[in-house]
Design an enzyme around this catalytic site. Structure first.
Site, PDB file in Angstrom:
ATOM      1  N   HIS A  64     -18.245 -27.875  60.792  1.00 12.70           N
ATOM      2  CA  HIS A  64     -17.467 -28.697  61.737  1.00 12.70           C
ATOM      3  C   HIS A  64     -17.449 -30.167  61.316  1.00 12.70           C
ATOM      4  O   HIS A  64     -18.357 -30.647  60.642  1.00 12.70           O
ATOM      5  CB  HIS A  64     -17.942 -28.520  63.189  1.00 12.70           C
ATOM      6  CG  HIS A  64     -19.258 -29.116  63.533  1.00 12.70           C
ATOM      7  ND1 HIS A  64     -20.119 -28.562  64.466  1.00 12.70           N
ATOM      8  CD2 HIS A  64     -19.892 -30.241  63.105  1.00 12.70           C
ATOM      9  CE1 HIS A  64     -21.184 -29.323  64.587  1.00 12.70           C
ATOM     10  NE2 HIS A  64     -21.075 -30.337  63.768  1.00 12.70           N
TER      11      HIS A  64
ATOM     12  N   GLU B 292     -14.868 -27.178  65.807  1.00 13.01           N
ATOM     13  CA  GLU B 292     -15.649 -26.015  65.411  1.00 13.01           C
ATOM     14  C   GLU B 292     -14.784 -25.022  64.632  1.00 13.01           C
ATOM     15  O   GLU B 292     -13.549 -25.045  64.744  1.00 13.01           O
ATOM     16  CB  GLU B 292     -16.194 -25.328  66.673  1.00 13.01           C
ATOM     17  CG  GLU B 292     -17.139 -26.195  67.510  1.00 13.01           C
ATOM     18  CD  GLU B 292     -18.548 -26.294  66.938  1.00 13.01           C
ATOM     19  OE1 GLU B 292     -18.704 -26.430  65.703  1.00 13.01           O
ATOM     20  OE2 GLU B 292     -19.499 -26.264  67.733  1.00 13.01           O
TER      21      GLU B 292
HETATM   22  C1  F6R Z   1     -21.428 -36.319  65.381  1.00 10.88           C
HETATM   23  C2  F6R Z   1     -20.513 -35.330  64.831  1.00 10.88           C
HETATM   24  C3  F6R Z   1     -21.004 -34.105  64.138  1.00 10.88           C
HETATM   25  C4  F6R Z   1     -22.127 -34.370  63.145  1.00 10.88           C
HETATM   26  C5  F6R Z   1     -22.579 -33.073  62.500  1.00 10.88           C
HETATM   27  C6  F6R Z   1     -23.742 -33.290  61.552  1.00 10.88           C
HETATM   28  O1  F6R Z   1     -20.717 -37.371  65.980  1.00 10.88           O
HETATM   29  O2  F6R Z   1     -19.356 -35.499  64.998  1.00 10.88           O
HETATM   30  O3  F6R Z   1     -19.920 -33.512  63.477  1.00 10.88           O
HETATM   31  O4  F6R Z   1     -21.671 -35.260  62.158  1.00 10.88           O
HETATM   32  O5  F6R Z   1     -22.964 -32.163  63.481  1.00 10.88           O
HETATM   33  O6  F6R Z   1     -24.860 -33.656  62.287  1.00 10.88           O
HETATM   34  P1  F6R Z   1     -26.174 -34.174  61.573  1.00 10.88           P
HETATM   35  O7  F6R Z   1     -25.824 -35.444  60.908  1.00 10.88           O
HETATM   36  O8  F6R Z   1     -27.164 -34.360  62.678  1.00 10.88           O
HETATM   37  O9  F6R Z   1     -26.581 -33.108  60.606  1.00 10.88           O
END
Ligand code: F6R
Length: 241
Positions: free
Chosen positions: A138, A143
């Site tokens: 995503h 999603e």
């Molecule tokens: C957050 C967002 C999500 C995150 C993704 C990765 O604003 O839009 O798409 O970028 O879930 O999350 P991390 O960086 O925590 O692995």
């Protein structure tokens, strides 16, 4: 597409922060599309450090965040509005009136989503959009699905996303099941897109997103079509490429 290889998370954060640094320096009233999660935290630390050194001025910057949980207000410690305050905004001179996120407390999803798209349009579009990538591919909270959704919309979060984000909540039951997110076209219309991806857990999905077919089953794959897309990743995340 440009791929910038970094040794580790710290180096990737520095390199990705440089893109935002130069964006703001060259266009002080830039519209930044910002992301939350663990991936951008090091970038924000670098930007705060640059501001404290006197090298960066956020007074003209406008920011629009990718997403927000439905039902969480800005005072809630797990809301993305709160995350942005604690990880960036409270430490730099961005004007509170120039900070925008979807309003998670607005129960009228259609009105909230239309208002957010209108806002992005009225700001003149996004100059630089920062994104992370979820383990399921995503971007924002777009999603995996059987079609891309263009504009801001309300999504039901997948089990994979709820599990991944449970680490920020006292228990999984408290993770909201819905979020407002910018759509794929909102992201694609940004003039530049910078993705940061670090760690071995991102390696497989990054390989699919970057080298696989462009498909809504891997939403990040659409970035292959963006004319100015830069992936900044560490060696672990690039290990399958
Ligand atoms: C957050 C967002 C999500 C995150 C993704 C990765 O604003 O839009 O798409 O970028 O879930 O999350 P991390 O960086 O925590 O692995």
């Amino acid at each position: 597409m440009k791929i910038v290889r970094a040794r580790d998370f710290e180096a990737a954060s520095r390199k990705a922060a440089n893109y935002i640094f130069s964006q703001i320096t060259l266009k002080p009233d830039s519209v930044l599309g910002l992301a939350t999660g663990s991936s951008p935290v090091g970038i924000y630390e670098n930007l705060i450090a640059a501001y404290r050194r006197g090298d960066l001025d956020f007074s003209g910057v406008r920011s629009v965040n990718l997403d927000e949980y439905v039902s969480l207000g800005p005072e809630h410690p797990q809301s993305y509005a709160y995350f942005m305050q604690t990880n960036l905004f409270a430490h730099v001179n961005i004007l509170p009136t120039n900070i925008y996120l979807p309003n998670g407390l607005d129960e009228d999803a259609a009105a909230q989503c239309a208002a957010y798209d209108r806002l992005i349009h009225e700001l003149g579009g996004i100059d630089l959009q920062l994104v992370g990538i979820g383990h399921n591919g995503h971007i924002g909270f777009n999603e995996p699905a059987d079609k891309f959704v263009k504009g801001t919309h309300c999504v039901e979060l997948t089990k994979s996303t709820i599990d991944a984000n449970a680490r920020f909540f006292p228990c999984e039951d408290l993770v909201p099941r819905k979020a407002y997110t910018m759509g794929i076209l909102d992201i694609l219309q940004a003039k530049r897109v910078v993705m940061i991806a670090c760690g071995r857990s991102k390696a497989k999905i990054l390989m699919e997103a970057i080298t696989g077919p462009v498909t809504p089953a891997v939403p990040a794959s659409i970035l292959q079509l963006h004319p100015d897309f830069t992936l900044v990743a560490d060696e672990e995340a690039l290990s399958e490429l």
